[in-house]
Design a protein around this motif. Structure first.
Motif, PDB file in Angstrom:
ATOM      1  N   GLY A 346       0.775  -1.227   0.000  1.00 38.47           N
ATOM      2  CA  GLY A 346       0.000   0.000   0.000  1.00 38.47           C
ATOM      3  C   GLY A 346       0.810   1.281   0.000  1.00 38.47           C
ATOM      4  N   LEU A 347       1.492   1.558   1.101  1.00 38.10           N
ATOM      5  CA  LEU A 347       2.187   2.829   1.240  1.00 38.10           C
ATOM      6  C   LEU A 347       3.351   2.962   0.273  1.00 38.10           C
ATOM      7  N   VAL A 348       4.099   1.883   0.073  1.00 36.38           N
ATOM      8  CA  VAL A 348       5.296   1.972  -0.761  1.00 36.38           C
ATOM      9  C   VAL A 348       4.964   2.152  -2.240  1.00 36.38           C
ATOM     10  N   SER A 349       3.721   1.898  -2.635  1.00 37.44           N
ATOM     11  CA  SER A 349       3.362   2.023  -4.053  1.00 37.44           C
ATOM     12  C   SER A 349       2.851   3.412  -4.401  1.00 37.44           C
ATOM     13  N   LEU A 350       2.688   4.274  -3.388  1.00 34.31           N
ATOM     14  CA  LEU A 350       2.146   5.607  -3.629  1.00 34.31           C
ATOM     15  C   LEU A 350       3.229   6.624  -3.968  1.00 34.31           C
ATOM     16  N   SER A 351       2.898   7.536  -4.889  1.00 32.67           N
ATOM     17  CA  SER A 351       3.753   8.683  -5.142  1.00 32.67           C
ATOM     18  C   SER A 351       3.530   9.706  -4.029  1.00 32.67           C
ATOM     19  N   THR A 352       4.388  10.718  -3.974  1.00 29.30           N
ATOM     20  CA  THR A 352       4.190  11.750  -2.945  1.00 29.30           C
ATOM     21  C   THR A 352       2.844  12.443  -3.132  1.00 29.30           C
ATOM     22  N   GLU A 353       2.446  12.665  -4.398  1.00 27.70           N
ATOM     23  CA  GLU A 353       1.148  13.287  -4.661  1.00 27.70           C
ATOM     24  C   GLU A 353       0.014  12.382  -4.206  1.00 27.70           C
ATOM     25  N   SER A 367      -2.926  10.502  10.044  1.00 26.34           N
ATOM     26  CA  SER A 367      -1.684  10.238  10.779  1.00 26.34           C
ATOM     27  C   SER A 367      -1.669   8.829  11.357  1.00 26.34           C
ATOM     28  N   ASP A 368      -2.750   8.425  12.012  1.00 26.34           N
ATOM     29  CA  ASP A 368      -2.819   7.091  12.623  1.00 26.34           C
ATOM     30  C   ASP A 368      -2.816   5.993  11.560  1.00 26.34           C
ATOM     31  N   ILE A 369      -3.521   6.228  10.473  1.00 28.56           N
ATOM     32  CA  ILE A 369      -3.605   5.210   9.417  1.00 28.56           C
ATOM     33  C   ILE A 369      -2.251   5.048   8.723  1.00 28.56           C
ATOM     34  N   PHE A 370      -1.535   6.147   8.486  1.00 21.14           N
ATOM     35  CA  PHE A 370      -0.202   6.061   7.863  1.00 21.14           C
ATOM     36  C   PHE A 370       0.794   5.402   8.808  1.00 21.14           C
ATOM     37  N   LEU A 371       0.669   5.690  10.114  1.00 20.69           N
ATOM     38  CA  LEU A 371       1.546   5.037  11.089  1.00 20.69           C
ATOM     39  C   LEU A 371       1.319   3.534  11.082  1.00 20.69           C
ATOM     40  N   GLU A 372       0.075   3.137  11.079  1.00 20.29           N
ATOM     41  CA  GLU A 372      -0.251   1.713  11.054  1.00 20.29           C
ATOM     42  C   GLU A 372       0.262   1.067   9.768  1.00 20.29           C
ATOM     43  N   ALA A 373       0.200   1.817   8.685  1.00 20.01           N
ATOM     44  CA  ALA A 373       0.686   1.303   7.414  1.00 20.01           C
ATOM     45  C   ALA A 373       2.188   1.044   7.467  1.00 20.01           C
ATOM     46  N   ILE A 374       2.933   1.956   8.090  1.00 15.60           N
ATOM     47  CA  ILE A 374       4.393   1.776   8.223  1.00 15.60           C
ATOM     48  C   ILE A 374       4.704   0.552   9.084  1.00 15.60           C
ATOM     49  N   LYS A 375       3.926   0.346  10.136  1.00 19.47           N
ATOM     50  CA  LYS A 375       4.134  -0.818  11.009  1.00 19.47           C
ATOM     51  C   LYS A 375       3.895  -2.129  10.268  1.00 19.47           C
ATOM     52  N   ASN A 376       2.983  -2.073   9.315  1.00 17.09           N
ATOM     53  CA  ASN A 376       2.620  -3.305   8.600  1.00 17.09           C
ATOM     54  C   ASN A 376       3.573  -3.658   7.468  1.00 17.09           C
ATOM     55  N   ILE A 377       4.488  -2.743   7.127  1.00 17.22           N
ATOM     56  CA  ILE A 377       5.410  -3.015   6.034  1.00 17.22           C
ATOM     57  C   ILE A 377       6.517  -3.924   6.538  1.00 17.22           C
ATOM     58  N   ASN A 378       6.596  -5.114   5.972  1.00 19.37           N
ATOM     59  CA  ASN A 378       7.603  -6.086   6.404  1.00 19.37           C
ATOM     60  C   ASN A 378       8.859  -6.045   5.537  1.00 19.37           C
ATOM     61  N   TYR A 379       8.709  -5.586   4.307  1.00 21.93           N
ATOM     62  CA  TYR A 379       9.841  -5.606   3.383  1.00 21.93           C
ATOM     63  C   TYR A 379      10.538  -4.247   3.459  1.00 21.93           C
ATOM     64  N   PRO A 381      13.679  -3.026   2.815  1.00 16.20           N
ATOM     65  CA  PRO A 381      14.414  -2.439   1.687  1.00 16.20           C
ATOM     66  C   PRO A 381      13.494  -1.739   0.686  1.00 16.20           C
ATOM     67  N   MET A 382      12.296  -2.325   0.474  1.00 13.11           N
ATOM     68  CA  MET A 382      11.348  -1.691  -0.420  1.00 13.11           C
ATOM     69  C   MET A 382      10.878  -0.371   0.173  1.00 13.11           C
ATOM     70  N   LEU A 383      10.666  -0.339   1.479  1.00 14.10           N
ATOM     71  CA  LEU A 383      10.259   0.893   2.143  1.00 14.10           C
ATOM     72  C   LEU A 383      11.311   1.971   1.927  1.00 14.10           C
ATOM     73  N   GLU A 384      12.581   1.588   2.099  1.00 16.38           N
ATOM     74  CA  GLU A 384      13.665   2.551   1.939  1.00 16.38           C
ATOM     75  C   GLU A 384      13.703   3.096   0.513  1.00 16.38           C
ATOM     76  N   TYR A 385      13.606   2.205  -0.440  1.00 13.49           N
ATOM     77  CA  TYR A 385      13.707   2.622  -1.847  1.00 13.49           C
ATOM     78  C   TYR A 385      12.488   3.427  -2.285  1.00 13.49           C
ATOM     79  N   LYS A 386      11.326   2.923  -1.936  1.00 12.72           N
ATOM     80  CA  LYS A 386      10.098   3.546  -2.417  1.00 12.72           C
ATOM     81  C   LYS A 386       9.812   4.876  -1.714  1.00 12.72           C
ATOM     82  N   LEU A 387      10.076   4.922  -0.406  1.00 12.74           N
ATOM     83  CA  LEU A 387       9.738   6.129   0.329  1.00 12.74           C
ATOM     84  C   LEU A 387      10.805   7.202   0.203  1.00 12.74           C
ATOM     85  N   PHE A 388      12.020   6.791  -0.072  1.00 12.26           N
ATOM     86  CA  PHE A 388      13.098   7.779  -0.151  1.00 12.26           C
ATOM     87  C   PHE A 388      13.734   7.777  -1.541  1.00 12.26           C
ATOM     88  N   GLY A 389      14.400   6.697  -1.902  1.00 10.98           N
ATOM     89  CA  GLY A 389      14.924   6.552  -3.258  1.00 10.98           C
ATOM     90  C   GLY A 389      15.642   7.793  -3.761  1.00 10.98           C
TER      91      GLY A 389
END
Length: 429
Positions: A346-353, A367-379, A381-389
């Protein structure tokens, strides 16, 4: 005695002369039709008897009618060129047939149904209400049968003329000509598929007015016929209910026509979409979504948020598509977005827009829903690349703005799994 002989001779002469004059008169009368008689090939008479001009025992066809037919067959209007086209196909001199000429109806009856090498009648190329009215006037009582044959003719790609006629005026003109058989013909036409499996309702050029003409002519059978037609799949598995992101919808019109059948039709379609791996088979439309029953909406939502062939509909569309989808979801948008964000990608597939847009829809809960989304991300490296890259600073800023007071907890959650992430998340101790 001599006088008797003369009288006998005179009598015989008068009688013979009378017979001669009768024969001469008959011959003269026959000569008047000499030109027409030459046009008649009597070897064709056996074949001619099987056509619709044959009449009946009570109203037999005259020799003159058969001759008229043979003359009509030789008309330039009926002649086909190398491509199999007549003057009607080429739209040349098509109105120089006089309604007063007794051969005109015969010529039209012969010429209008003729197909060229592509299987097209003249009506596959050009047909306007004025033409229909003009030909109908000439054809008279036979107009209905002639046009019924023309409009149901399939070309080599299995298209009828209705695959190419997109004006309500044209459809109405044909319907008026067909008379009481228009309902039967339109039912057949709406269910007809071409070589790509498309019905006329698959075509995005058809507007609401045209659809309503078909429905009005079908009368009480409209809901039943449209229920069948709307669920026909083309070769790509797409039903004509609506194409995704079309920018407008015909579903309000369909819902009106279907009446009590609407929920069943839309819900069945949603169930079918859920079986397809193709993104193209999902309808993005407010009327459609609002018409689904609970079980079907669950399947529809699954189609939106799950990855299919490397794409996720709710995140991989353009900004316009995503906003159009959110508008179509209406009050159900926050529910769908929350479930999407809680998923694996979910979160890692979204653009900043996309992040900003969905956060805006979620409002105070973002805020709470995005926090929960970050907690649910298990992969991670994908979080690092997709959210920052490559756009590290922009993504960091957007996330921190959305998370607000939850930023610290989000950082702890990320650092415990992937402490090497750079940026503002890693600066805090």
């Amino acid at each position: 005695m001599q006088i008797g002989k003369i009288n006998s001779f005179n009598l015989n002469f008068v009688q013979n002369n009378a017979k001669y004059q009768q024969a001469k008169s008959a011959a003269k009368e026959a000569n008047k039709d000499n030109t027409r008689a030459k046009a008649l090939n009597f070897s064709h008479l056996y074949g001619i008897k099987n056509i619709s001009f044959k009449g009946s025992y009570d109203n037999p066809v005259s020799l003159n009618q058969l001759i008229d037919l043979e003359i009509a067959k030789k008309s330039p209007h009926v002649k086909q060129n190398a491509l199999g086209q007549t003057q009607f196909h080429e739209y040349e001199n098509i109105r120089n047939l006089s309604p007063c000429n007794k051969l005109s109806p015969i010529i039209l009856k012969l010429a209008l149904p003729l197909q060229d090498k592509d299987g097209c009648t003249f009506a596959h190329y050009s047909l306007c209400p004025e033409d229909i009215e003009y030909y109908s006037k000439i054809l008279g009582d036979e107009s209905k049968d002639v046009f019924k044959k023309v409009v149901t003719t399939l070309d080599n790609d299995c298209n009828t003329i209705f695959h190419k006629i997109f004006t309500s005026e044209g459809i109405n003109a044909i319907a008026n000509t067909l008379g009481d058989s228009s309902s039967e013909v339109f039912e057949q036409i709406l269910l007809q598929q071409n070589y790509m499996g498309n019905t006329i309702l698959h075509n995005s050029k058809i507007d609401d007015d045209v659809i309503k003409v078909y429905a009005n002519r079908l009368g009480s059978r409209a809901p039943e016929v449209f229920k069948k037609a709307l669920l026909i799949k083309n070769d790509k598995g797409i039903m004509p209910i609506c194409y995704p992101y079309s920018g407008y919808t015909r579903n309000n019109t369909y819902k009106e026509i279907l009446g009590n059948e609407a929920q069943d039709v839309f819900s069945y379609a949603a169930q079918e979409f859920s079986k397809s791996p193709k993104r193209d088979n999902i309808v993005i439309d407010k009327t459609f979504i609002e018409s689904l029953d609970d079980a079907s909406f669950k399947q529809y939502k699954k189609q939106l948020i799950e990855e299919r062939k490397g794409e996720i509909i709710i995140s991989d569309g353009t900004d316009y598509e995503i906003k159009y989808l959110a508008a179509a979801l209406g009050k159900k948008a926050p529910e769908v977005i929350q479930e999407f964000l809680s998923g694996k990608y979910g979160l890692v597939s979204l653009s900043t827009e996309g992040m900003k847009f969905y956060a805006e829809i979620l409002g105070d809960s973002a805020s709470d829903i995005f926090l929960e989304a970050i907690k649910n991300i298990n992969y991670r490296p994908m979080l690092e690349y997709k959210l920052f890259g490559e756009s590290e600073s922009e993504r960091e800023v957007v996330l921190s703005e959305i998370l607000g007071d939850n930023t610290d907890e989000a950082l702890k959650n990320i650092r415990c799994k992937k402490p090497t992430i750079k940026g503002i998340f890693n600066k805090q101790k």
